[in-house]
Motif scaffolding. Structure first.
Motif, PDB file in Angstrom:
ATOM      1  N   ASP A  33       0.874  18.390   7.511  1.00 43.08           N
ATOM      2  CA  ASP A  33       1.265  19.302   6.474  1.00 43.08           C
ATOM      3  C   ASP A  33       1.778  18.460   5.120  1.00 43.08           C
ATOM      4  OD1 ASP A  33       1.958  21.755   5.208  1.00 43.08           O
ATOM      5  OD2 ASP A  33       3.967  21.561   5.803  1.00 43.08           O
ATOM      6  N   GLY A  34       0.832  18.504   4.211  1.00 39.43           N
ATOM      7  CA  GLY A  34       1.159  17.513   3.068  1.00 39.43           C
ATOM      8  C   GLY A  34       0.150  16.511   2.887  1.00 39.43           C
ATOM      9  N   LYS A  35       0.340  15.914   1.804  1.00 35.98           N
ATOM     10  CA  LYS A  35      -0.696  14.835   1.478  1.00 35.98           C
ATOM     11  C   LYS A  35      -0.202  13.490   1.847  1.00 35.98           C
ATOM     12  CE  LYS A  35       0.553  14.336  -3.579  1.00 35.98           C
ATOM     13  NZ  LYS A  35       0.149  14.435  -4.692  1.00 35.98           N
ATOM     14  N   ASN A  36       1.118  13.260   2.297  1.00 37.46           N
ATOM     15  CA  ASN A  36       1.772  11.996   2.654  1.00 37.46           C
ATOM     16  C   ASN A  36       2.894  12.442   3.958  1.00 37.46           C
ATOM     17  OD1 ASN A  36       1.169  10.929   0.033  1.00 37.46           O
ATOM     18  ND2 ASN A  36       2.725  11.855  -1.005  1.00 37.46           N
ATOM     19  N   VAL A  37       3.049  11.023   4.314  1.00 39.43           N
ATOM     20  CA  VAL A  37       3.675  10.982   5.991  1.00 39.43           C
ATOM     21  C   VAL A  37       4.727   9.944   5.717  1.00 39.43           C
ATOM     22  CG1 VAL A  37       1.623  11.940   7.356  1.00 39.43           C
ATOM     23  CG2 VAL A  37       2.060   9.305   6.988  1.00 39.43           C
ATOM     24  N   GLY A  38       5.736  10.151   6.444  1.00 43.19           N
ATOM     25  CA  GLY A  38       7.074   9.190   6.545  1.00 43.19           C
ATOM     26  C   GLY A  38       6.493   8.254   7.807  1.00 43.19           C
ATOM     27  N   LYS A  74       0.802  -1.182  -0.079  1.00 38.54           N
ATOM     28  CA  LYS A  74      -0.012  -0.028   0.098  1.00 38.54           C
ATOM     29  C   LYS A  74       0.805   1.336   0.004  1.00 38.54           C
ATOM     30  CE  LYS A  74      -3.961  -2.128   2.342  1.00 38.54           C
ATOM     31  NZ  LYS A  74      -4.398  -2.218   3.552  1.00 38.54           N
ATOM     32  N   ALA A  75       2.197   1.286   0.277  1.00 43.60           N
ATOM     33  CA  ALA A  75       2.871   2.590   0.687  1.00 43.60           C
ATOM     34  C   ALA A  75       3.376   2.876  -0.998  1.00 43.60           C
ATOM     35  CB  ALA A  75       3.976   2.052   1.294  1.00 43.60           C
ATOM     36  N   LEU A  76       3.596   4.170  -0.965  1.00 48.29           N
ATOM     37  CA  LEU A  76       4.092   4.814  -2.105  1.00 48.29           C
ATOM     38  C   LEU A  76       5.774   4.452  -2.440  1.00 48.29           C
ATOM     39  CD1 LEU A  76       2.602   8.244  -1.489  1.00 48.29           C
ATOM     40  CD2 LEU A  76       1.808   6.421  -3.022  1.00 48.29           C
ATOM     41  N   TYR A 110      16.127  -5.696  11.622  1.00 51.05           N
ATOM     42  CA  TYR A 110      15.621  -5.005  10.441  1.00 51.05           C
ATOM     43  C   TYR A 110      14.921  -3.674  10.887  1.00 51.05           C
ATOM     44  CZ  TYR A 110      10.856  -6.508  10.656  1.00 51.05           C
ATOM     45  OH  TYR A 110       9.562  -6.666  11.352  1.00 51.05           O
ATOM     46  N   VAL A 111      14.935  -2.854  10.076  1.00 54.38           N
ATOM     47  CA  VAL A 111      13.964  -1.648  10.081  1.00 54.38           C
ATOM     48  C   VAL A 111      13.297  -1.331   8.746  1.00 54.38           C
ATOM     49  CG1 VAL A 111      15.828  -0.063   9.352  1.00 54.38           C
ATOM     50  CG2 VAL A 111      13.763   0.807  10.593  1.00 54.38           C
ATOM     51  N   TYR A 112      11.976  -1.136   8.841  1.00 61.97           N
ATOM     52  CA  TYR A 112      10.932  -1.142   7.701  1.00 61.97           C
ATOM     53  C   TYR A 112      10.390   0.360   7.991  1.00 61.97           C
ATOM     54  CZ  TYR A 112       6.719  -1.021   4.773  1.00 61.97           C
ATOM     55  OH  TYR A 112       5.779  -0.616   4.144  1.00 61.97           O
ATOM     56  N   SER A 113      10.518   1.186   6.802  1.00 56.63           N
ATOM     57  CA  SER A 113       9.948   2.548   6.870  1.00 56.63           C
ATOM     58  C   SER A 113       9.577   2.742   5.643  1.00 56.63           C
ATOM     59  CB  SER A 113      11.141   3.703   6.778  1.00 56.63           C
ATOM     60  OG  SER A 113      11.741   3.454   8.000  1.00 56.63           O
ATOM     61  N   ASN A 114       8.466   3.526   5.547  1.00 50.16           N
ATOM     62  CA  ASN A 114       7.665   3.969   4.032  1.00 50.16           C
ATOM     63  C   ASN A 114       7.090   5.511   4.089  1.00 50.16           C
ATOM     64  OD1 ASN A 114       4.886   4.130   5.406  1.00 50.16           O
ATOM     65  ND2 ASN A 114       5.310   1.955   6.030  1.00 50.16           N
ATOM     66  N   ILE A 115       6.630   5.963   2.648  1.00 52.10           N
ATOM     67  CA  ILE A 115       6.023   7.013   2.603  1.00 52.10           C
ATOM     68  C   ILE A 115       4.747   6.633   2.119  1.00 52.10           C
ATOM     69  CG2 ILE A 115       6.047   8.965   1.260  1.00 52.10           C
ATOM     70  CD1 ILE A 115       8.560   9.105   3.007  1.00 52.10           C
ATOM     71  N   SER A 116       3.717   6.872   2.803  1.00 50.86           N
ATOM     72  CA  SER A 116       2.437   6.569   2.317  1.00 50.86           C
ATOM     73  C   SER A 116       1.499   7.983   2.446  1.00 50.86           C
ATOM     74  CB  SER A 116       1.756   5.643   3.538  1.00 50.86           C
ATOM     75  OG  SER A 116       2.707   4.317   3.355  1.00 50.86           O
ATOM     76  N   PRO A 117       0.432   7.837   1.716  1.00 53.25           N
ATOM     77  CA  PRO A 117      -0.799   8.729   1.836  1.00 53.25           C
ATOM     78  C   PRO A 117      -1.265   9.114   3.129  1.00 53.25           C
ATOM     79  CG  PRO A 117      -1.174   7.483   0.053  1.00 53.25           C
ATOM     80  CD  PRO A 117       0.135   6.726   0.922  1.00 53.25           C
TER      81      PRO A 117
END
Length: 176
Positions: free
Chosen positions: A96-101, A53-55, A71-78
């Motif tokens: 602020d904005g349409k996406n978050v980290g 689902k993540a961008l 491990y570390v898992y990070s994402n940018i998502s709406p």
């Protein structure tokens, strides 16, 4: 200790299955609020859907010899991805904005804790997240009872924002 760090492409996330499942069991062992929520949480129900689902996704593993020890898992998502059937993770209007980290999953095998692996993985995750100039809000979600993780993230500059699901999850927030 000779630890190597390796980026994992999305199509190779299967290598994180065992550690992701260990993370879910670890979280369940620590929780004091609704431990039964973890009964249905595993690699297939948490990591796979999140990656899909993540961008953008970023997975880094720590290896000792050929064994993955963290491990570390990070994402940018709406930001809307965090308002779903499970929970509303934060007030969308405050972003602020349409996406978050999001630093979504983070786990190190017990025998490898206290060697700086966590700080290295965290730093690599934040370095990646901060490459996205349009992302101003970063979130970490900590299961209740995991005080060591909560304190670790606070030392790294994140602040407790609020709790959700009657205290099941503590939401931490950071910004650019």
């Amino acid at each position: 200790m000779n630890i190597k760090y390796e980026w994992i492409p999305d199509e190779n996330i299967e290598c994180c299955r065992e550690l992701c499942n260990e993370l879910m069991a670890f979280q369940k062992s620590k929780t004091q609020v609704s431990p039964e929520r973890f009964d249905s949480m595993n690699f297939d129900t948490r990591m796979v859907p999140s990656v899909q689902k993540a961008l953008y996704n970023h997975i880094i593993v720590a290896k000792h010899d050929d064994d993955i020890v963290g491990y570390v898992y990070s994402n940018i998502s709406p930001k809307e991805a965090y308002n779903n059937e499970f929970a509303t993770f934060f007030d969308l209007s405050t972003v602020d904005g349409k996406n978050v980290g999001c630093l979504s999953q983070f786990y190190i095998k017990e025998a490898y804790r206290q060697y700086g692996i966590g700080s290295t993985l965290f730093d690599k995750s934040m370095e990646w997240l901060k490459q996205f100039e349009d992302i101003h809000d970063y979130f970490i979600f900590v299961s209740n009872g995991n005080e060591n993780a909560l304190e670790f993230y606070k030392r790294k500059g994140f602040a407790v924002s609020h709790e959700i699901l009657d205290g099941f999850i503590t939401v931490l927030r950071g910004s650019r």
